[in-house]
Design an enzyme around this catalytic site. Structure first.
Site, short mmCIF file in Angstrom:
data_model
loop_
_atom_site.label_atom_id
_atom_site.label_comp_id
_atom_site.label_asym_id
_atom_site.label_seq_id
_atom_site.Cartn_x
_atom_site.Cartn_y
_atom_site.Cartn_z
N SER A 25 2.63 -4.40 -25.90
CA SER A 25 2.82 -3.80 -27.23
C SER A 25 2.57 -2.29 -27.19
O SER A 25 1.88 -1.78 -26.29
CB SER A 25 1.84 -4.46 -28.21
OG SER A 25 1.97 -3.93 -29.51
N SER A 146 -8.74 8.24 -27.42
CA SER A 146 -8.30 8.50 -28.80
C SER A 146 -8.98 9.77 -29.29
O SER A 146 -10.10 10.09 -28.89
CB SER A 146 -8.70 7.34 -29.71
OG SER A 146 -8.52 7.69 -31.07
N TYR A 159 -15.36 2.04 -33.24
CA TYR A 159 -14.16 2.42 -32.48
C TYR A 159 -14.33 3.82 -31.89
O TYR A 159 -14.04 4.05 -30.71
CB TYR A 159 -12.93 2.36 -33.39
CG TYR A 159 -11.65 2.78 -32.69
CD1 TYR A 159 -11.07 1.95 -31.73
CD2 TYR A 159 -11.03 3.99 -32.98
CE1 TYR A 159 -9.90 2.33 -31.08
CE2 TYR A 159 -9.87 4.38 -32.34
CZ TYR A 159 -9.31 3.54 -31.38
OH TYR A 159 -8.16 3.93 -30.73
N LYS A 163 -14.35 4.84 -27.88
CA LYS A 163 -13.40 5.80 -27.27
C LYS A 163 -14.15 7.03 -26.74
O LYS A 163 -13.67 7.68 -25.80
CB LYS A 163 -12.33 6.18 -28.29
CG LYS A 163 -11.36 5.03 -28.58
CD LYS A 163 -10.61 4.61 -27.31
CE LYS A 163 -9.62 3.50 -27.55
NZ LYS A 163 -8.87 3.11 -26.33
N THR A 194 2.23 1.96 -34.16
CA THR A 194 2.23 0.71 -33.38
C THR A 194 1.59 -0.38 -34.26
O THR A 194 1.05 -0.07 -35.33
CB THR A 194 1.38 0.84 -32.09
OG1 THR A 194 0.01 0.88 -32.46
CG2 THR A 194 1.74 2.07 -31.27
N1 NAP Z 1 -2.05 3.31 -32.51
C1 NAP Z 1 -2.86 4.34 -32.67
O1 NAP Z 1 -2.86 5.02 -33.72
C2 NAP Z 1 -3.75 4.77 -31.54
C3 NAP Z 1 -4.35 6.04 -31.63
C4 NAP Z 1 -5.18 6.48 -30.61
C5 NAP Z 1 -5.42 5.66 -29.52
N2 NAP Z 1 -4.86 4.42 -29.47
C6 NAP Z 1 -5.17 3.59 -28.31
O2 NAP Z 1 -3.97 3.29 -27.64
C7 NAP Z 1 -4.12 2.08 -26.91
C8 NAP Z 1 -2.91 1.21 -27.17
O3 NAP Z 1 -2.89 0.88 -28.55
P1 NAP Z 1 -1.53 0.64 -29.33
O4 NAP Z 1 -1.46 1.59 -30.44
O5 NAP Z 1 -0.41 0.56 -28.37
O6 NAP Z 1 -1.87 -0.79 -29.97
P2 NAP Z 1 -1.13 -2.19 -29.93
O7 NAP Z 1 0.33 -2.03 -30.14
O8 NAP Z 1 -1.91 -3.05 -30.85
O9 NAP Z 1 -1.35 -2.68 -28.41
C9 NAP Z 1 -2.60 -3.05 -27.96
C10 NAP Z 1 -2.45 -3.70 -26.60
O10 NAP Z 1 -3.76 -4.05 -26.10
C11 NAP Z 1 -3.70 -5.38 -25.63
N3 NAP Z 1 -4.99 -6.04 -25.78
C12 NAP Z 1 -5.82 -6.00 -26.84
N4 NAP Z 1 -6.88 -6.80 -26.63
C13 NAP Z 1 -6.72 -7.35 -25.40
C14 NAP Z 1 -7.47 -8.25 -24.62
N5 NAP Z 1 -8.63 -8.78 -25.05
N6 NAP Z 1 -7.00 -8.59 -23.40
C15 NAP Z 1 -5.83 -8.11 -22.95
N7 NAP Z 1 -5.08 -7.23 -23.65
C16 NAP Z 1 -5.51 -6.87 -24.86
C17 NAP Z 1 -2.66 -6.06 -26.50
O11 NAP Z 1 -2.19 -7.18 -25.80
P3 NAP Z 1 -1.81 -8.58 -26.55
O12 NAP Z 1 -1.11 -8.23 -27.81
O13 NAP Z 1 -0.89 -9.22 -25.53
O14 NAP Z 1 -3.07 -9.28 -26.75
C18 NAP Z 1 -1.62 -4.97 -26.63
O15 NAP Z 1 -0.75 -4.97 -25.52
C19 NAP Z 1 -5.44 1.47 -27.37
O16 NAP Z 1 -6.41 1.70 -26.39
C20 NAP Z 1 -5.76 2.24 -28.64
O17 NAP Z 1 -7.16 2.30 -28.88
C21 NAP Z 1 -4.02 3.96 -30.44
#
Ligand code: NAP
Length: 260
Positions: A25, A146, A159, A163, A194
């Site tokens: 994802s 983050s 959170y 981070k 996302t």
């Molecule tokens: N979106 C934002 O605004 C944002 C901002 C700053 C930083 N980030 C960081 O970016 C990274 C990616 O986030 P995203 O926005 O791409 O979110 P996302 O679309 O919700 O994707 C999260 C991913 O993490 C995996 N995951 C979560 N828990 C897990 C577990 N226990 N074991 C294995 N896999 C796990 C999920 O896999 P499954 O679905 O297959 O479980 C999914 O592939 C994260 O570290 C997040 O903190 C996001």
């Protein structure tokens, strides 16, 4: 936090092989798709088997469905990577989750889950894969942190703390292994479009800044990793907010009070 870029190096880039957590994802998925465009063979890591299948089909990659919060999961991933890919040029730790709401009423299990997935899982996976990289004298590690880990966001206390741990981890690891052929890049995104917000159970409500596309984050972080940069802010202007926070914390707090 350290800043600036390490000297550019094309060694091991583009990567021939990669392990990508969070590949089912969002940012991790987009990174896996971009790597496949560069003929990189990847091991895609996540829990959602159907979503992993879809990305694996699009990238001709391998996939492993595993809960990274489970003890020993890093050994499972590292040994599968070694079997399927041989030497791993790039490790991307993008798997992560959020949690929003006042800290005083946050369920303890939520805090434990955040630390398990956002902190322990990347540390343990790096620990499992680093020795082989060091032995080869080559490897790249890309950690997805983050902006919340640098500025500390109210309503996202646990959170932000999880981070912030990635900031210290990336800095210390880089200074320890940077001279031995390993680059460590920390990606610091702001809000990204996302399923992250939906999954944490609290939508993104700020009118500004608008969430940016996950593909843009993936593209910027891979470019930075290829250059061996220490960190990459997406969007770039976020680094200015961090500089104000570092140089003039009381001014930052006043501005944060105005802008929220
Ligand atoms: N979106 C934002 O605004 C944002 C901002 C700053 C930083 N980030 C960081 O970016 C990274 C990616 O986030 P995203 O926005 O791409 O979110 P996302 O679309 O919700 O994707 C999260 C991913 O993490 C995996 N995951 C979560 N828990 C897990 C577990 N226990 N074991 C294995 N896999 C796990 C999920 O896999 P499954 O679905 O297959 O479980 C999914 O592939 C994260 O570290 C997040 O903190 C996001």
């Amino acid at each position: 936090m350290s800043s600036g870029a390490r000297p550019a190096s094309s060694r091991g880039w583009p990567p021939r092989t990669a392990v990508v957590t969070g590949a089912s994802s969002g940012i991790g998925r987009e990174a896996a798709l971009l790597l496949a465009d560069q003929n990189c063979r990847s091991l895609l890591v996540g829990r959602n088997g159907a979503a992993l299948d879809e990305v694996a089909a699009a990238t001709q990659g391998h996939r492993i469905a595993v809960d990274l919060a489970g003890p020993g999961s890093e050994v499972t991933v590292a040994s599968r990577a070694s079997e399927l890919l041989g030497d791993v040029d790039l490790l991307i730790c993008s798997a992560g989750l959020g949690a929003a709401g006042p800290f005083d009423v946050m369920p303890p299990s939520t805090i434990q889950d955040l630390v398990a997935v956002n902190v322990l899982a990347p540390m343990m996976l790096v620990r499992a894969m680093l020795p082989a990289m060091l032995e080869r004298g080559q490897g790249r590690i890309l950690l997805v942190g983050s902006i919340a880990g640098v500025l500390g966001v109210r309503g996202e206390v646990a959170y932000s703390a999880s981070k912030a741990a990635m900031v210290g981890f990336a800095d210390a690891l880089r200074s320890e292994v940077g001279g031995r052929g390993i680059s460590v890049t920390l990606c610091l995104p702001g809000a990204v479009d996302t399923p992250f917000f939906h999954r944490r159970g609290a939508p993104y409500v700020r009118r500004w800044p608008r969430p940016i596309p996950a593909g843009l984050v993936a593209q910027r972080m891979l470019t930075a990793t290829g250059r061996g940069d220490a960190e990459v802010w997406v969007p770039r202007w976020l680094s200015a907010a961090a500089r104000v926070h570092g140089a003039a914390p009381s001014l930052y707090r006043r501005l944060a009070g105005v802008f929220g």
